[in-house]
Design a protein around this motif. Structure first.
Motif, PDB file in Angstrom:
ATOM      1  N   TRP A   1       5.059 -28.311  -1.397  1.00  0.00           N
ATOM      2  CA  TRP A   1       6.181 -29.183  -1.071  1.00  0.00           C
ATOM      3  C   TRP A   1       6.715 -28.795   0.306  1.00  0.00           C
ATOM      4  CZ3 TRP A   1       9.056 -28.411  -6.362  1.00  0.00           C
ATOM      5  CH2 TRP A   1       8.256 -28.925  -7.388  1.00  0.00           C
TER       6      TRP A   1
ATOM      7  N   SER B   1      15.085 -37.698  -5.576  1.00  0.00           N
ATOM      8  CA  SER B   1      14.448 -37.299  -6.827  1.00  0.00           C
ATOM      9  C   SER B   1      13.074 -36.697  -6.535  1.00  0.00           C
ATOM     10  CB  SER B   1      14.288 -38.515  -7.745  1.00  0.00           C
ATOM     11  OG  SER B   1      13.332 -39.421  -7.196  1.00  0.00           O
ATOM     12  N   ARG B   2      12.576 -35.942  -7.487  1.00  0.00           N
ATOM     13  CA  ARG B   2      11.291 -35.285  -7.275  1.00  0.00           C
ATOM     14  C   ARG B   2      10.176 -36.304  -7.072  1.00  0.00           C
ATOM     15  NH1 ARG B   2       9.628 -30.340 -11.061  1.00  0.00           N
ATOM     16  NH2 ARG B   2      11.484 -29.609  -9.947  1.00  0.00           N
ATOM     17  N   GLY B   3      10.190 -37.367  -7.805  1.00  0.00           N
ATOM     18  CA  GLY B   3       9.160 -38.382  -7.640  1.00  0.00           C
ATOM     19  C   GLY B   3       9.203 -39.022  -6.261  1.00  0.00           C
ATOM     20  N   THR B   4      10.427 -39.293  -5.772  1.00  0.00           N
ATOM     21  CA  THR B   4      10.564 -39.880  -4.438  1.00  0.00           C
ATOM     22  C   THR B   4      10.062 -38.905  -3.376  1.00  0.00           C
ATOM     23  OG1 THR B   4      12.471 -41.184  -5.162  1.00  0.00           O
ATOM     24  CG2 THR B   4      12.216 -40.839  -2.799  1.00  0.00           C
ATOM     25  N   GLU B   5      10.389 -37.639  -3.527  1.00  0.00           N
ATOM     26  CA  GLU B   5       9.926 -36.644  -2.559  1.00  0.00           C
ATOM     27  C   GLU B   5       8.413 -36.551  -2.537  1.00  0.00           C
ATOM     28  OE1 GLU B   5      11.890 -33.036  -3.673  1.00  0.00           O
ATOM     29  OE2 GLU B   5      13.563 -33.366  -2.286  1.00  0.00           O
ATOM     30  N   ARG B   6       7.772 -36.498  -3.735  1.00  0.00           N
ATOM     31  CA  ARG B   6       6.318 -36.328  -3.772  1.00  0.00           C
ATOM     32  C   ARG B   6       5.606 -37.547  -3.181  1.00  0.00           C
ATOM     33  NH1 ARG B   6       8.608 -32.459  -5.471  1.00  0.00           N
ATOM     34  NH2 ARG B   6       8.736 -32.348  -3.213  1.00  0.00           N
TER      35      ARG B   6
ATOM     36  N   GLU C   1      20.517 -35.704  -2.612  1.00  0.00           N
ATOM     37  CA  GLU C   1      19.140 -35.243  -2.771  1.00  0.00           C
ATOM     38  C   GLU C   1      18.268 -36.363  -3.327  1.00  0.00           C
ATOM     39  OE1 GLU C   1      18.788 -31.737  -5.077  1.00  0.00           O
ATOM     40  OE2 GLU C   1      20.055 -30.515  -3.760  1.00  0.00           O
TER      41      GLU C   1
ATOM     42  N   GLU D   1       5.999 -37.405   0.614  1.00  0.00           N
ATOM     43  CA  GLU D   1       5.117 -36.397   1.187  1.00  0.00           C
ATOM     44  C   GLU D   1       3.679 -36.881   1.253  1.00  0.00           C
ATOM     45  OE1 GLU D   1       7.542 -32.322  -0.123  1.00  0.00           O
ATOM     46  OE2 GLU D   1       5.958 -33.141  -1.405  1.00  0.00           O
TER      47      GLU D   1
ATOM     48  N   ARG E   1      15.221 -29.985   4.122  1.00  0.00           N
ATOM     49  CA  ARG E   1      16.618 -30.345   3.837  1.00  0.00           C
ATOM     50  C   ARG E   1      17.108 -31.526   4.649  1.00  0.00           C
ATOM     51  NH1 ARG E   1      20.327 -27.361   7.333  1.00  0.00           N
ATOM     52  NH2 ARG E   1      19.175 -26.239   8.935  1.00  0.00           N
TER      53      ARG E   1
END
Length: 421
Positions: free
Chosen positions: A108, A126-131, A124, A134, A112
Motif C-alpha cells: 500500500w 475506504s480501503r476498497g477505494t484506496e486499493r 479518509e 492504487e 496521507r
C-alpha cells in the motif's frame, strides 16, 4: 502543435480487475495527463516529475495528482480540482508522491495526501477505494515509464527550477570550498604542532637545582586587608613526582601543609607558560583531588588545585581569588579563600623567580609530549578526514551546479546531457 495532436488513446491493464482506457496528453513542465475510464473509476490523473532541492539533477521519482491543472500539488488541498477521479462513487482528492517508476511499490502506498473531500472537509478513503486507486496509479506509471520521451519530460520538468537549484548548489559549493580553506590551515597548524613536539623531545634537558635546605620567608598580602604576615617555606622536592614542579612545605599564621607548584598542566601549549598550584604533595597522576600533606588554612583542610594559563598577570595581590575548595563541601569559607589566595600568589611568584625556571618548564614539556602528540595525531587524522569529505562535497555541489545550469532555458549548455545524481 495543439494539445489535440499530443493526445493519444491507450489501454491500461489492471491485473485482477480487468482493463481500462485513457486519453494521454503531454502538458507543460513535463507533466502528462491521463483521463481514465476503468471499472468503478473515471477522472483525470496527472503524472508530475518530482524535481526537489538537493534531489537528483533530473527527477528520479514522480507524483500522481488527482484532477486536472498545472498548479503546484498542494494548491488545491482544500478544494476540488477539475475532473478529480471518482472511485466507487467517491471523489479522490490530493495526490500521492515519491513513486519511482523503475521500482514501483508492491504494498500500500497511497499516503496521507490522498483523501476524500466533502464540503471542504477531508476524510479518509475506504480501503476498497484506496486499493482501486492504487491499481490505476500503478497502471498509469507503468505506461508512463515506457514512454520514449520519458527523459525529455524529466528535462522539461527540471528546467522550471533549474536556475534556483543551481544557485542553491553554488552556495553550498562555495561554503564547502571555504571550509576546505579553513581545514587546510588547521591541517598545516597541526602538522606544525607535531613538529614542535618532536623538537621538544630532541632537546637536551636543562639543569635543575636540587632542593634548597635553607628556609625562605615570604610576605603574603590581601588586596583589601593589606599585609597578612609572613610564611616560612621549605623546598621538599624538585622535579620529582610531577615533572617541572617544586613541592613546598609552608608554615605561617593559621596555615600549615604542602603545596606543589609547577607549570600549568591542563593546557595544550608545547612549552607551558602558566602556573599550576596543587594543594598537597602531588603525584604523577594526572587527575587527583585529595593529596597527602594537604594544607590546612584557618583550620580547614584544602583539596584540588589552581591552574592558570599565564604567569604574566600574577602579582602579590592578583588574581584576587583562586577558587579554593574543601573536600565534600565545595568552596572554602571566604576568609580561608582569601588567605589561601595570598599564599598561592606568594608561592607562584617565588617559583617564577627560580634561576632554573627554563629547565623546569622544559622538563614539564617533555613529560607532556606523549599525551599532546597523541592528541595532535588524532586531531590530524580527524582533520584529514574532514578535509577529504569537504573537498568531495565541494566538487559534487559544483558539478551539480554546472549540470543544473545546463538545463536553464537559453543556457549555452542547454543541449548538453544532464546526469541524474
Amino acid at each position: 502543435m495543439t494539445v489535440r495532436h499530443l493526445t493519444e488513446r491507450v489501454e491500461l491493464p489492471l491485473p485482477g480487475i480487468g482493463s481500462g482506457s485513457a486519453r494521454v496528453t503531454v502538458l507543460e513542465r513535463g507533466r502528462v495527463r491521463y483521463v481514465v475510464r476503468a471499472p468503478q473509476v473515471r477522472g483525470t490523473f496527472v503524472v508530475v516529475p518530482d524535481h526537489i532541492v538537493n534531489g537528483p539533477v533530473l527527477p528520479a521519482a514522480v507524483s500522481v495528482q488527482f484532477g486536472d491543472g498545472l498548479e503546484p500539488l498542494g494548491s488545491f488541498y482544500g478544494e476540488h480540482r477539475p475532473d478529480e477521479p471518482v472511485v466507487y462513487g467517491v471523489k479522490v482528492h490530493g495526490w500521492t508522491e515519491h513513486l519511482y517508476p523503475d521500482d514501483l511499490p508492491t504494498g500500500w502506498f497511497l499516503g496521507r495526501y490522498a483523501v476524500g473531500l466533502r464540503n471542504g472537509i477531508r476524510h479518509e478513503l475506504s480501503r476498497g477505494t484506496e486499493r482501486r486507486t492504487e491499481a490505476v496509479i500503478l497502471a498509469i506509471v507503468t505506461h508512463w515509464r515506457r514512454r520514449p520521451d520519458r527523459r525529455a519530460l524529466m528535462r522539461t520538468a527540471a528546467r522550471e527550477k533549474a536556475a534556483e537549484y543551481a544557485e542553491h548548489e553554488g552556495n553550498r559549493a562555495t561554503a564547502a570550498e571555504a571550509q576546505v580553506v579553513e581545514l587546510k590551515q588547521e591541517y598545516r597548524a597541526v602538522r606544525h604542532r607535531i613538529s614542535v613536539l618532536a623538537g621538544i623531545l630532541r632537546r637536551r634537558p636543562r639543569p635543575v637545582q636540587a632542593p634548597d635546605p635553607e628556609p625562605v620567608r615570604l610576605h603574603i598580602e590581601d588586596p583589601r586587608r593589606g599585609p597578612l604576615g609572613q610564611i616560612t617555606v621549605h623546598e621538599v622536592a624538585v622535579n620529582a613526582g610531577v615533572a617541572g614542579s617544586v613541592v613546598y612545605e609552608v608554615t605561617g599564621p593559621r596555615i600549615s601543609g604542602r603545596f606543589t607548584v609547577g607549570s600549568n598542566r591542563y593546557r595544550p601549549e608545547p612549552i607551558p607558560k602558566g602556573i599550576w598550584v596543587a594543594y598537597g604533595h602531588a603525584s604523577d597522576r594526572y587527575y587527583e583531588d585529595e593529596r597527602a600533606h594537604a594544607p590546612g588554612v584557618n583550620g580547614v583542610r584544602l583539596c584540588g588545585q589552581w591552574d592558570h594559563n599565564t604567569s604574566d598577570d600574577i602579582t602579590p595581590t592578583a588574581p584576587d581569588t583562586i577558587g579554593a575548595r574543601v573536600p565534600s563541601r565545595g568552596s572554602a569559607p571566604h576568609a580561608t579563600e582569601r588567605r589561601t589566595a595570598a599564599v598561592v600568589r606568594a608561592l607562584a611568584l617565588h617559583y617564577l623567580r627560580r634561576p632554573d625556571l627554563t629547565g623546569l618548564r622544559l622538563a614539564a614539556a617533555k613529560a607532556n609530549v606523549p599525551s599532546l602528540r597523541s592528541d595532535a595525531r588524532r586531531q590530524l587524522s580527524e582533520v584529514k578526514q574532514q578535509l577529504a569529505a569537504e573537498e568531495r562535497n565541494a566538487r559534487r555541489h559544483r558539478a551539480r551546479e554546472h549540470e543544473l545550469l545546463s538545463l536553464v532555458p537559453g543556457s549555452p549548455r542547454e543541449d548538453l546531457p544532464a546526469e541524474a545524481a
